[in-house]
Design a protein around this motif. Structure first.
Motif, mmCIF file in Angstrom:
data_model
loop_
_atom_site.group_PDB
_atom_site.id
_atom_site.type_symbol
_atom_site.label_atom_id
_atom_site.label_comp_id
_atom_site.label_asym_id
_atom_site.label_seq_id
_atom_site.Cartn_x
_atom_site.Cartn_y
_atom_site.Cartn_z
ATOM 1 N N THR A 1 6.112 10.139 2.129
ATOM 2 C CA THR A 1 5.959 9.178 3.227
ATOM 3 C C THR A 1 7.099 8.170 3.229
ATOM 4 N N ASN B 1 -5.948 6.555 -0.022
ATOM 5 C CA ASN B 1 -6.645 7.583 0.765
ATOM 6 C C ASN B 1 -6.776 8.862 -0.049
ATOM 7 N N ALA C 1 -2.828 -1.204 0.192
ATOM 8 C CA ALA C 1 -4.088 -1.718 0.736
ATOM 9 C C ALA C 1 -5.205 -0.688 0.684
ATOM 10 N N TYR C 2 -4.894 0.583 0.789
ATOM 11 C CA TYR C 2 -5.950 1.594 0.840
ATOM 12 C C TYR C 2 -5.432 2.887 0.215
ATOM 13 N N THR D 1 12.743 3.310 9.648
ATOM 14 C CA THR D 1 12.593 1.858 9.760
ATOM 15 C C THR D 1 13.947 1.178 9.839
ATOM 16 N N LYS E 1 -1.662 2.123 -7.814
ATOM 17 C CA LYS E 1 -1.117 0.900 -7.218
ATOM 18 C C LYS E 1 0.072 0.375 -8.004
ATOM 19 N N GLN F 1 9.676 -5.716 6.745
ATOM 20 C CA GLN F 1 8.916 -4.563 7.234
ATOM 21 C C GLN F 1 8.736 -3.512 6.130
ATOM 22 N N LEU G 1 6.216 -4.635 3.828
ATOM 23 C CA LEU G 1 4.913 -4.482 4.478
ATOM 24 C C LEU G 1 4.415 -3.041 4.380
ATOM 25 N N LEU G 2 5.346 -2.068 4.502
ATOM 26 C CA LEU G 2 4.948 -0.663 4.365
ATOM 27 C C LEU G 2 4.381 -0.394 2.971
ATOM 28 N N ASP H 1 3.024 -2.664 1.039
ATOM 29 C CA ASP H 1 1.720 -3.340 0.972
ATOM 30 C C ASP H 1 0.649 -2.529 1.680
ATOM 31 N N ILE H 2 1.013 -1.867 2.757
ATOM 32 C CA ILE H 2 0.041 -1.024 3.473
ATOM 33 C C ILE H 2 -0.418 0.126 2.586
ATOM 34 N N GLN H 3 0.514 0.704 1.864
ATOM 35 C CA GLN H 3 0.146 1.779 0.947
ATOM 36 C C GLN H 3 -0.755 1.259 -0.179
#
Length: 828
Positions: free
Chosen positions: A677, A487, A484-485, A685, A414, A474, A477-478, A480-482
Motif C-alpha cells: 500500500t 484490518n 488507526a485500524y 501522493t 503498529k 499527508q 496522516l497515511l 496514522d490511518i494505517q
C-alpha cells in the motif's frame, strides 16, 4: 552588381574586412588575404612601402610591428589613407599615418615592446597601387629584449599561426638573400601549415647585399627549396637611403637597373622586382578569392544560422520600452513553465543523452530508491521475537494463556508501521531536492536578468517548500490511518487458520516473511532481470587484479562473462543464501562499491568470502541494488535466516514458542499488505501534492506573484555582461548579414581577365605523364629547373619568357635538386 567581373573581387573583400571587423578577429581571419611573414629586419616593411610608393610604416630596431596591420591598397585618382578606428578622417600626410600607427599600437601594447593580436585596419587609396589586401605581422624574434615578456617568441609565433593556418590565407614568406635559405624562419613556419607549398609565395630581399661572387639564382629559379608559386626577388632601399630620404620611385628605377645589369639575374629581370611582385600578388589573390569564396560563404551562413534565434529574441527586446519589457517578461515566464514541464514529463525534442533529467531522476527515486529504503529498515529477528514474547506474557499476566492473544499481534504491527515514517520522510526529501535542482536548471536561463532570476528562484523555492510541508503532513496522516485500524479481514491477509500451513510450505529463499514483508513478488527463474558492466574489485594483484566483466542477473543466479558478446562465461553464482551490504567508498577511488556474501559463511567465489562489485556512479549502484532486491537478494540483517527464526529466544514453554511463531508469521503477512500500500500511495501522493502543484503554480500563478511585487521594470534590468553580450550578438548578426549581401553581389561565372596558370611544377614529379595545361594568354613566370622532355599541347609561349627553358628542354636532364620537394597534386 550581380554580373560584376572578377577584377573587383579585392575591393569587395575589403568591404567584407570592414564589415566583419565588428564581429571579432575569429571571423575576419577566414577572409581570403595575404599574410606577410618574416624575421626582424627581413625587409617586410620596405616591400609594403615600395607597393605604395610612400614612407608610412614605423621603423626602428627590434620589434617595430607589434600589432597586425591589415593594409588594404585600392587604386584611385587621389592619394590618401583611412583608418577603421578613425572613420571619416582622411590622412593625406603619410607621416601622420605613421604617427597614428605608432599611437594606436602604444594604446594597447604600451611602450615595453609587447605585442597584441588586435589588428589595425589601414586603407590606402593611390593611383600607384593595384588592388591588394595584405596583413603585416610582427617579425619573428628569438630573444626578448629589454622589458619584453620572456615568452615573446611564442607569442609572436602563435599570432602568426592564427593567420597563416587558415586555408583562405596566402603566405608571403619574406627572406633576406644574405642568410641561409634553409634556416629561414618564414619558410619554416609556412612549411608547418602548408607542407605542399600550395599557398606560399617566396620573396627574396637584399639581393644587392650578398657577398661578392655569390648570387641567389638557384633560389629564384625555384631549384633550391621549390615552392608551388615560386620566388620573386626584390631590392629595397638601404638604411642609408632611408635616412637620406631617397625617393621610392628612384629606388624602383635602381631596382630595375640592378636586375637588368646583374649577370645572374638579367635573364629573369622581367619576372623580378617590386612592380612584378605587386602584379603577381594582385593576380594570385584574385584567383585565391575566387577559389575560396564559396567555402567562406558557407562558413558565414553557418555562423548566421547559429545566431538567428538569439538575435531575433534580442531584437524584440528594447530595454527602454516598458511594453517590450512586459512582453519579454511574459515570454520568459511562459518558457520557464514549458521547460519545467518538459524536464518533468519528458520530451522528444532536444533529448539529453548525457545526464538524466529531473523527471527521469524522480522516476528512479519512485521505483528504485524508495523500495530499497523500505528493505533497508533493519529488522533484528531476535529482538522482534523477544518483543513478541514479552507482549504475549504481559497480556496474559499471572494467568497462563491457552490461546494466542490478538492484542500482541496488533501491538507489534503498529510498532512496525510506525517505523515507516523514516523512509517515507527521506523519500519526500529526495524528491524535493530533485524538484529544486530542476527548477534551478530552468531558472538559470533567466541569468540575463539577475533580479528576475533571484525573485523567481525565491518564489518558486518557497512554493516547493510549502508543498513539501503539506505533502509531509499527508504522508504522516497515511501512516496514522494505517495505525488507526488493523484490518485482519483484508483479502490478502493470511489469517490465523492458514498461518501454520503457509509457514511449513516456505523454503529458505522465499519464505512468506521475505516475499511478503517487502511487497516484492519473486520473478520467474527464466527472466533476465539486468545486464551490465561491473568491476570485481577485491581480487588481489597476484591473481589478476580488479577486472571488468559483463554481468547477467536472473532470478536464480548471477553470471559474468568476458565481454558483452556473452560467449565466454567466467562464472555462475547461485543466489541461494546470498545477501548484500554496502562497502564504504575508498579515499582514492572513484567507484561505488557493494558486496555480496553468503549467510552460511561459505565462499562466494573461489576462496573469497564475499564479492565486491564496483559501479561508475551512484545511480548505477542504486539500480543494481534494486535489481538484486527483485531477485531476492536482500540487504544484510533484513531477511530472516534459513529457518525463519534467526537466533531465537530460549523458550522453556513449547506453547509459548508456538504462539510467538504464529504471531511472527501473522505480522509478516499483514506488513506485506502495508508495504504494498505504501509503495503504491507514496509516489501518487507526492505527484499530486508536490510535483503537479508546483507545475501548475509555475504555469498559472508565478507571473501574478511577480507582478504583485510592483517592480516589473526593475525585474527586467539587464546585467552589464548581458547588455554587452546582447549588443555583440546583434552587431555580429548584422555584420554577417551585410557580409553575405556583399558576397551575393559577386558573380563568379564571369571573368574579365584570364586566370594565370599555376607555377610549372612538372619537373618536381618527373614520372608524371600529364603536362600542365595552359588556359588563356601565356604569363611570364619564373624559371623552373630542367625536366624530361614531354609532349606539350598548350599554346606556344612567348620567347621573352621561355626561350631559356625551351633550350634546356632540348638537352638531357640535369642532376636532381638537393632536396626533394613534397608531392604536388596534378593541376587541371
Amino acid at each position: 552588381m550581380g554580373n560584376r567581373g572578377m577584377e573587383e573581387l579585392i575591393p569587395l573583400v575589403n568591404r567584407l574586412q570592414d564589415t566583419l571587423s565588428s564581429v571579432g578577429e575569429s571571423a575576419s581571419l577566414h577572409l581570403p588575404q595575404i599574410a606577410v611573414v618574416g624575421g626582424q629586419s627581413a625587409g617586410k616593411s620596405s616591400v609594403l612601402e615600395n607597393f605604395v610608393g610612400r614612407d608610412f610604416l614605423p621603423r626602428g630596431s627590434g620589434i617595430v610591428t607589434r600589432r597586425p596591420l591589415i593594409l588594404q591598397l585600392l587604386n584611385g585618382n587621389t592619394e590618401y589613407g583611412e583608418f577603421l578606428h578613425c572613420k571619416g578622417k582622411k590622412f593625406t600626410d603619410f607621416d601622420e599615418i605613421r604617427k597614428e600607427i605608432e599611437t594606436e599600437t602604444r594604446r594597447l601594447t604600451g611602450s615595453n615592446k609587447a605585442i597584441s593580436p588586435i589588428p589595425i585596419n589601414l586603407r590606402i587609396y593611390s593611383p600607384n597601387v593595384l588592388n591588394l589586401t595584405l596583413v603585416d605581422l610582427p617579425g619573428i624574434t628569438k630573444v626578448p629584449v629589454g622589458d619584453q615578456p620572456a615568452d615573446i617568441e611564442y607569442q609572436v609565433r602563435d599570432m602568426i599561426m592564427q593567420y597563416i593556418c587558415k586555408e583562405n590565407c596566402l603566405i608571403l614568406a619574406v627572406t633576406p638573400a644574405n642568410t641561409d635559405l634553409a634556416n629561414s624562419d618564414a619558410l619554416k613556419l609556412a612549411k608547418d601549415v602548408d607542407p605542399q607549398g600550395l599557398r606560399t609565395i617566396g620573396v627574396i630581399t637584399k639581393l644587392d647585399l650578398m657577398d661578392a661572387g655569390t648570387d641567389a639564382r638557384e633560389i629564384l629559379e625555384n631549384r633550391l627549396l621549390p615552392l608551388r608559386r615560386g620566388y620573386i626577388g626584390v631590392v629595397n632601399r638601404s638604411q642609408k637611403d632611408i635616412d637620406g630620404k631617397k625617393d621610392i620611385q628612384e629606388a624602383l628605377e635602381a631596382e630595375k637597373k640592378f636586375f637588368l645589369s646583374h649577370l645572374a639575374y638579367k635573364h629573369m629581370a622581367q619576372t623580378m622586382g617590386t612592380p612584378y611582385l605587386q602584379r603577381i600578388l594582385n593576380q594570385q589573390l584574385t584567383n585565391h578569392i575566387r577559389d575560396t569564396l564559396p567555402a567562406f560563404r558557407s562558413h558565414l551562413q553557418s555562423q548566421l544560422l547559429a545566431l538567428n534565434k538569439e538575435a531575433e529574441e534580442y531584437g524584440q527586446f528594447n530595454p527602454d520600452d516598458p511594453t517590450r519589457r512586459t512582453k519579454t517578461l511574459l515570454k520568459l515566464v511562459q518558457r520557464l513553465a514549458v521547460d519545467f514541464e518538459k524536464l518533468i514529463e519528458g520530451s522528444g525534442d532536444r533529448v539529453d543523452t548525457v545526464n538524466l533529467s529531473g523527471g527521469a531522476r524522480i522516476n528512479r527515486i519512485f521505483h528504485e530508491r524508495f523500495p530499497y529504503e523500505l528493505v533497508k529498515i533493519e529488522s533484528d529477528e531476535r529482538k522482534l521475537r523477544r518483543e513478541i514474547n514479552y507482549a504475549i506474557r504481559n497480556i496474559h499476566g499471572v494467568r497462563t494463556g491457552l490461546f494466542t492473544p490478538d492484542m500482541a499481534f496488533e501491538a507489534i504491527v503498529k510498532k512496525e508501521i510506525s517505523r515507516l515514517q523514516g523512509p517515507c520522510t527521506k523519500f519526500i526529501d529526495l524528491v524535493t531536492q530533485e524538484l529544486i535542482t530542476t527548477v534551478h536548471q530552468c531558472i538559470n536561463k533567466l541569468s540575463s536578468f539577475p533580479k528576475l532570476r533571484d525573485e523567481t528562484e525565491r518564489i518558486v523555492t518557497s512554493e516547493i517548500r510549502e508543498h513539501e510541508s503539506k505533502c509531509r503532513e499527508q504522508v504522516l496522516l497515511l501512516i496514522d490511518i494505517q495505525l488507526a485500524y488493523i484490518n485482519t479481514k483484508h483479502e490478502d491477509f493470511i489469517g490465523f487458520t492458514n498461518v501454520q500451513q503457509a509457514y511449513s510450505q516456505s523454503n529458505k529463499k522465499t519464505v512468506p516473511g521475505i516475499a511478503g514483508n517487502q511487497g516484492v513478488a519473486p520473478p520467474s527463474s527464466l527472466i533476465v532481470i539486468r545486464k551490465g558492466w561491473l568491476t570485481i574489485s577485491n581480487i588481489g594483484i597476484m591473481k589478476g587484479g580488479a577486472r571488468e566483466y559483463w554481468f547477467i542477473l536472473s532470478a536464480e543466479s548471477l553470471s559474468w562473462f568476458k565481454d558483452d558478446e556473452e560467449k565466454e562465461k567466467k562464472y555462475m553464482l547461485p543466489l541461494d543464501n546470498l545477501k548484500l551490504r554496502d562497502v564504504e567508498k575508498g579515499f582514492m577511488s572513484s567507484k561505488f562499491v557493494f558486496a555480496i556474501f553468503n549467510t552460511e559463511l561459505r565462499n562466494v567465489y573461489k576462496d573469497y568470502k564475499c564479492l565486491e562489485l564496483a559501479c561508475n556512479s551512484q545511480e548505477e549502484l542504486d539500480s543494481w541494488k534494486a535489481s538484486l532486491l527483485r531477485a531476492g537478494v536482500y540487504p544484510e540483517r533484513v531477511a530472516v535466516d534459513g529457518q525463519g527464526n534467526g537466533t531465537p529466544e530460549n523458550f522453556t514453554d513449547p506453547q509459548l514458542e508456538r504462539q510467538v511463531e504464529t504471531i511472527r508469521n501473522l505480522v509478516d503477512s499483514y506488513m506485506s499488505i502495508i508495504y504494498k500500500t505504501i509503495r503504491d500511495l507514496m509516489p501518487k501522493t507526492i505527484m499530486h501534492l508536490m510535483i503537479n502543484s508546483v507545475k501548475e503554480f509555475i504555469s498559472s500563478e508565478l507571473l501574478a506573484q511577480l507582478y504583485a511585487l510592483g517592480e516589473c521594470s526593475v525585474l527586467m534590468d539587464e546585467s552589464p555582461e548581458q547588455q554587452q553580450h546582447r549588443v555583440e550578438v546583434l552587431s555580429k548578426h548584422a555584420a554577417l548579414k551585410e557580409a553575405l549581401a556583399v558576397i551575393g553581389e559577386i558573380s563568379t561565372s564571369t571573368c574579365t581577365t584570364p586566370l594565370p596558370p599555376p607555377v610549372d611544377s612538372s619537373w618536381i614529379q618527373p614520372s608524371s605523364l600529364n603536362p600542365p595545361k595552359h588556359s588563356g594568354r601565356p604569363v611570364i613566370r619564373g624559371h623552373a629547373p630542367p625536366a624530361p622532355r614531354v609532349p606539350h599541347t598548350g599554346h606556344n609561349a612567348s620567347p621573352a619568357g621561355f626561350q631559356r627553358l625551351a633550350v634546356q628542354h632540348s638537352r638531357a636532364p640535369t642532376s636532381v635538386p638537393r632536396r626533394h620537394p613534397p608531392a604536388i597534386p596534378k593541376v587541371k
